[in-house]
Enzyme design. Structure first.
Site, short mmCIF file in Angstrom:
data_model
loop_
_atom_site.label_atom_id
_atom_site.label_comp_id
_atom_site.label_asym_id
_atom_site.label_seq_id
_atom_site.Cartn_x
_atom_site.Cartn_y
_atom_site.Cartn_z
N SER A 118 0.86 -1.32 -0.06
CA SER A 118 -0.12 -0.01 0.10
C SER A 118 1.02 1.23 -0.07
CB SER A 118 -0.89 0.08 1.28
OG SER A 118 -0.16 0.22 2.51
N ASP B 71 -0.64 -1.65 -4.14
CA ASP B 71 -2.09 -2.11 -3.70
C ASP B 71 -2.91 -0.66 -3.52
OD1 ASP B 71 -4.10 -3.69 -3.07
OD2 ASP B 71 -3.56 -3.61 -0.75
P1 13P Z 1 -7.79 -8.03 4.11
O1 13P Z 1 -7.03 -7.08 5.06
O2 13P Z 1 -9.18 -8.04 4.69
O3 13P Z 1 -7.15 -9.33 4.15
O4 13P Z 1 -7.77 -7.49 2.66
C1 13P Z 1 -6.57 -7.30 1.85
C2 13P Z 1 -6.85 -6.54 0.74
O5 13P Z 1 -7.84 -6.70 0.15
C3 13P Z 1 -5.68 -5.62 0.38
O6 13P Z 1 -5.97 -4.96 -0.85
#
Ligand code: 13P
Length: 283
Positions: A49, A84
């Site tokens: 992220s 992400d």
């Molecule tokens: P979770 O944190 O619910 O496992 O989701 C991860 C996600 O979708 C990252 O984009």
């Protein structure tokens, strides 16, 4: 081997299994994920992220760290380094320029035409560097990086419109999963996944993989999901084990021992997920 997600996800879609995206937060997590996926011969996507990138030092730091680990640990499985929830074209460009092989542009907070315009800009740039692009349609709810998002299911016609205008590689449609721990009963819309898959025939992505039972994960793959994102589950086990370790080892101050005290259980979760989504021995 660092590569984009195109081939690995197309193969998964054709053969009806899913590739895991595990999110990374530091060197140790990256190392455990790479080692465990190599052991299971599973291709893997390392999701990062924007906040995690900032935490680790920046786009180049993450990119060089992963390239270094792949080399030093003799990793031979296909590995994709993926931004992400990239929040802007600029953020995706920074990731691509630093050597990321895949990016997600999350413009889902805008109405569909604006979402399409931004995705298109990212796709045009990514194509020149052989980088794959994921877009979000609808709004996947839950708490992601301290931001709470309201959930809205993806409309099939919006997915078709976005795909036709951008030729994006993968779409993450909101289908009822949420980021983080589930507070309400899980209600995945399998019919919607299948409708989108039947119209587009491209790999679809399931966000919010934490807390989804085995049988439900398998059902999403049957319907057209080829990539499953997991983040919170690893964070929960890491913090639980580190708390426990510190409680039981009051005299230890070596950070390597403290940080890695969750290694065994994190690796168990990683391996278990790979078996559930059937990505073992796929290379
Ligand atoms: P979770 O944190 O619910 O496992 O989701 C991860 C996600 O979708 C990252 O984009």
């Amino acid at each position: 081997m660092l590569c984009n997600t195109k081939e690995m996800l197309q193969k998964a879609l054709n053969e009806k299994y899913a590739v895991a995206q595990f999110n990374i937060n530091n060197l140790e997590w990256s190392k455990y994920i790479l080692e465990e996926c190599q052991k299971n011969l599973s291709p893997v996507i390392l999701g990062v992220s924007e906040n995690a990138i900032k935490y680790m030092g920046g786009y180049n730091t993450v990119s060089y760290m992963i390239k270094g680990l792949i080399k030093d640990l003799n990793i031979t499985i296909p590995v994709s380094l993926h931004l992400d929830h990239g929040s802007s074209f600029e953020s995706c460009k920074k990731a691509i320029d630093a050597g990321f092989t895949s990016v997600m542009i999350d413009a889902s907070k805008y109405e569909i035409d604006k979402n399409i315009e931004i995705v298109k800009q990212v796709c045009e740039y990514a194509k020149t560097k052989d980088v794959s692009v994921e877009a979000e349609v609808g709004s996947i709810g839950g708490i992601e990086e301290d931001l709470k998002k309201e959930a809205h299911l993806a409309k099939v016609e919006d997915c078709i419109k976005l795909y036709n205008a951008t030729k994006v590689d993968t779409i993450a449609p909101a289908i009822g999963s949420v980021h983080g721990l589930y507070k309400a009963t899980l209600n995945l819309n399998y019919k919607r996944i299948k409708e989108i898959k039947d119209k587009l025939n491209i790999p679809l992505v399931l966000h919010g993989g934490t807390g989804i039972p085995k049988e439900d994960l398998k059902k999403t793959i049957e319907c057209g999901i080829a990539k499953i994102n997991i983040n919170t589950e690893l964070q929960v086990v890491w913090s639980k084990d580190v708390r426990e370790y510190l409680k039981n080892n009051k005299k230890i101050y070596d950070p390597r021992k403290i940080i890695s005290s969750a290694q065994t259980n994190m690796k168990k979760i990683i391996s278990n997920k790979l078996h559930i989504i059937d990505s073992c021995n796929r290379i």
